[in-house]
Design a protein around this motif. Structure first.
Motif, PDB file in Angstrom:
ATOM      1  N   PHE A   1       0.594  -1.177  -0.089  1.00  0.00           N
ATOM      2  CA  PHE A   1       0.114   0.097   0.042  1.00  0.00           C
ATOM      3  C   PHE A   1       0.683   1.353  -0.063  1.00  0.00           C
TER       4      PHE A   1
ATOM      5  N   ARG B   1       0.490   5.962   0.592  1.00  0.00           N
ATOM      6  CA  ARG B   1       0.869   6.649   1.783  1.00  0.00           C
ATOM      7  C   ARG B   1       0.981   8.257   1.501  1.00  0.00           C
TER       8      ARG B   1
ATOM      9  N   ILE C   1     -11.604   4.347   0.925  1.00  0.00           N
ATOM     10  CA  ILE C   1     -11.657   3.187   1.704  1.00  0.00           C
ATOM     11  C   ILE C   1     -13.114   2.900   2.532  1.00  0.00           C
TER      12      ILE C   1
ATOM     13  N   THR D   1     -10.848  -4.936   5.740  1.00  0.00           N
ATOM     14  CA  THR D   1     -10.071  -4.342   4.829  1.00  0.00           C
ATOM     15  C   THR D   1      -9.206  -2.943   5.040  1.00  0.00           C
TER      16      THR D   1
ATOM     17  N   ILE E   1      -5.334  -1.911   5.752  1.00  0.00           N
ATOM     18  CA  ILE E   1      -4.804  -0.720   5.068  1.00  0.00           C
ATOM     19  C   ILE E   1      -4.288   0.117   6.402  1.00  0.00           C
TER      20      ILE E   1
ATOM     21  N   TYR F   1      -0.832  -0.594   7.637  1.00  0.00           N
ATOM     22  CA  TYR F   1       0.370  -0.407   6.888  1.00  0.00           C
ATOM     23  C   TYR F   1       0.474   0.963   6.590  1.00  0.00           C
TER      24      TYR F   1
ATOM     25  N   GLU G   1      -4.570  -5.131  -2.714  1.00  0.00           N
ATOM     26  CA  GLU G   1      -3.872  -4.053  -3.603  1.00  0.00           C
ATOM     27  C   GLU G   1      -4.551  -4.066  -4.908  1.00  0.00           C
TER      28      GLU G   1
ATOM     29  N   LEU H   1      -7.636  -2.171  -4.822  1.00  0.00           N
ATOM     30  CA  LEU H   1      -7.749  -0.766  -4.607  1.00  0.00           C
ATOM     31  C   LEU H   1      -6.728  -0.026  -5.734  1.00  0.00           C
TER      32      LEU H   1
END
Length: 334
Positions: A107, A111, A122, A129, A133, A136, A176, A179
């Protein structure tokens, strides 16, 4: 290159090429063992062929460029730009060298996203989920996202982050892929650690006070053992009473006087007594007057002021100036 150089030899050649002033700045960021090894390597170098020096500097430049590209947009973005700059073969070599020492976290592509954009991205996902996320993300970014979720979802997600241990690469890749199709090809082929109680505490230490209280109080009902484990690792405003007097005095030097009065407006007598004990009589009297004359204030303003003071306390702890006992546990302070 005529001879195959080790990583330390390349680093030594690069530092020699940079000259003493720049090299000294680089060495400041290394630990003593690394400095000792590099110094020894530099001492053993008698002569550097020009072509060897040029190749080391060129490799360093390529690695810096590749790292910058990865930071901007992930591995796939870096590959695309490196291929344009150096060609497919050289690009593959650079990426191979870089990923051998650089672990790209899952992810990575989100960031740098604005927390509000990320929230829209999200918030309709399954809580598990969202928890994956958040686990991380950088703590500050994760805190902003968690704070903006609905209260009932905050608690669910926080609990899932705390209970998370290891997630298989297949699951990470699938999330991933759904997304953003950017990092699935570089997820390490072992189980990746993320989440857990410490991860959640890092996030909770940065959220607003209302979010923190909502999550902790709900977890105390849903899972008392987990709530207690979390509180053991946290420091909240009321834990000021467990600081030693010297620590409180250091904190008082750093905090804004208005923030202090506002924060104590909603604090218990024990906290007030601890603060006043570490002030002069005159200062304590002024503080009491400030609180009295302040009149009614919004709870949110009080909680924000408390969080700013907690941030000062955490900063002083990180700097090694104070030692704190979190959550009122019986921890010896020396």
């Amino acid at each position: 290159m005529a001879r195959k150089l080790t990583g330390k030899q390349k680093a030594a050649i690069l530092l020699i090429s940079l000259g003493p002033e720049l090299s000294a700045q680089v060495l400041k960021h290394m630990n003593e063992d690394e400095v000792e090894q590099l110094t020894l390597e530099i001492a053993n170098i008698r002569k550097i062929p020009p072509e060897e020096r040029d190749e080391v500097c060129q490799e360093f430049y390529q690695m810096c460029v590749a790292h910058e590209y990865i930071t901007q947009g992930g591995i796939e973005y870096a590959k695309e730009l490196l291929e344009k700059a150096f060609g497919p073969q050289k690009s593959a070599e650079i990426i191979a060298r870089l990923t051998a020492t650089l672990q790209v976290r899952p992810f990575d592509f989100i960031r740098k996203a604005d927390p509000n954009q990320l929230l829209n991205f999200i918030q309709n996902e399954h809580p598990q989920t969202i928890a994956l996320i958040i686990a991380y993300l950088d703590p500050e970014q994760a805190a902003a996202v968690l704070s903006a979720l609905p209260p009932e979802l905050q608690v669910d997600v926080a609990r899932r982050v705390a209970l998370m241990d290891r997630t298989s690469p297949e699951i990470i890749k699938e999330v991933e892929r759904v997304l953003e199709r950017k990092l699935s090809s570089v997820v390490l082929q072992d189980y990746t650690s993320a989440g857990g109680v410490k991860s959640l505490v890092e996030v909770l230490n940065r959220v607003d006070r209302a979010t923190e209280k909502t999550i902790i109080e709900s977890l105390e009902v849903q899972d008392p053992e987990l709530a207690e484990e979390i509180k053991k690792l946290m420091f909240v405003f009321e834990d000021i009473v467990y600081l030693d007097d010297r620590a409180v005095q250091l904190v008082l030097r750093e905090v804004d006087s208005h923030d202090l009065a506002l924060a104590l407006k909603g604090a218990g007598e024990e906290v007030r007594a601890k603060i006043e004990k570490n002030m002069s009589k005159r200062a304590a009297q002024i503080l009491r007057e400030d609180i009295e004359y302040m009149g009614p204030v919004r709870l949110r303003d009080v909680e924000d002021a408390q969080q700013r003071i907690v941030a000062v306390i955490r900063k002083l702890e990180e700097q090694g100036q104070i030692i704190i006992s979190r959550g009122g546990r019986e921890e010896i302070i020396v």
